[in-house]
Design a protein around this motif. Structure first.
Motif: not given
Length: 297
Positions: A85-90, A109-112, A115-131
């Motif tokens: 399986d193709h996954v991305f994460g921490e 689907e469609g994510l390289s 690209e996928a390696a660029g998402y985990p920490a920044v999305v978690e951080t963005a969601l957390r600090i907006i909250g």
């Protein structure tokens, strides 16, 4: 296997590519053959020994927390993914040929891999600090240093939630911010007045650590409405320093949802090899990024 490691705290010159034993997945973990690893400011802060209270380090240490790749080993109790399986994460020590992840999701689907390696920490951080900053639909959020990975995620998540955003960035990134739905202005002399001309500010985020905390408090009128992820001196002004990560599983699920709906895209500013990890840290520390930097394995 090959991995990036450091045996002492210091500048980027302490990083080296070494031969290391392969890690193995424990209970509730998966191991991946790494295809790409995200480069985060936390990586060089850990390397410098800046955040030892929050992130204890045993030397020699690997580098990196974000990664994408192909599952090749599944730990006890893991049922939702399988080898191949193709996954991305921490995880940990992700600048390497193999790494163990403690949180992951299947890649949309469609994510390289890059690209996928660029998402985990920044999305978690963005969601957390907006909250944490408590901004709501119909209000205005000021984002200082808005063109990097976290800023890119904040702008798009805020847009999705009906939050108006004013973003500051360098002159070269003004159109980029506008393309993400923000009102844009440059930092530097006179930036506070330029922000005022764009309208009142309900809350603010400091993503760059450029010494603007006092001005952000002035613009919001309340230190409780300001959060920083980059200025370790923020608490001196009554401002929260958001240095501890939250729920990565929920963040990855939200990332998958937004990416799959075409509502979130974070571009890759530059890619590096394992042997170029030191340069990746130099460039990350310098800032002025549009999107994310990743190490390709």
């Amino acid at each position: 296997m090959k991995k990036v490691s450091f045996a002492e705290f210091g500048g980027p010159e302490v990083l080296e590519v070494v031969d290391a034993e392969e890690p193995h997945a424990g209970p509730g973990q998966v191991r991946i053959a790494v295809r790409a690893a995200g480069v985060n400011p936390a990586d060089w802060r850990v390397r410098q020994g800046q955040v030892l209270k929050a992130h204890p380090v045993e030397l020699p240490s690997g580098v990196g927390i974000d990664a994408s790749g192909v599952v090749d080993e599944v730990g006890e109790g893991v049922e939702e993914v399988k080898a191949g399986d193709h996954v991305f994460g921490e995880g940990s020590s992700t600048y390497a040929e193999f790494a163990v992840l403690s949180a992951w999701a299947r890649m949309p689907e469609g994510l390289s891999f890059e690209e996928a390696a660029g998402y985990p920490a920044v999305v978690e951080t963005a969601l957390r600090i907006i909250g944490q900053v408590g901004v709501r639909a119909g209000q205005t959020l000021l984002v200082s240093g808005a063109s990097g990975g976290v800023g890119s995620a904040v702008l798009q998540i805020a847009r999705e939630r009906g939050i108006k955003v004013i973003g500051t960035a360098g002159a070269a990134n003004q159109d980029y911010l506008r393309g993400l739905g923000a009102l844009a202005t440059t930092y530097g002399e006179g930036w506070v007045e330029r922000v005022r001309r764009l309208g009142p500010v309900d809350a603010a985020l400091d993503l760059a650590g450029t010494g603007v905390i006092r001005e952000l408090v002035e613009l919001t009128g309340d230190p409780g409405k300001v959060v920083s992820i980059a200025d370790l001196g923020a608490p001196e002004h009554g401002v929260r320093f958001a240095g501890v990560a939250g729920d990565m599983d929920d963040a990855l699920a939200e990332a998958v949802r937004l990416i799959s709906r075409g509502r979130l895209h974070i571009p890759i500013a530059k890619s590096y090899t394992l042997h170029e990890a030191a340069q990746a840290h130099i460039d990350s520390h310098a800032g002025h990024t549009r999107g994310r930097r990743v190490v390709i394995v």
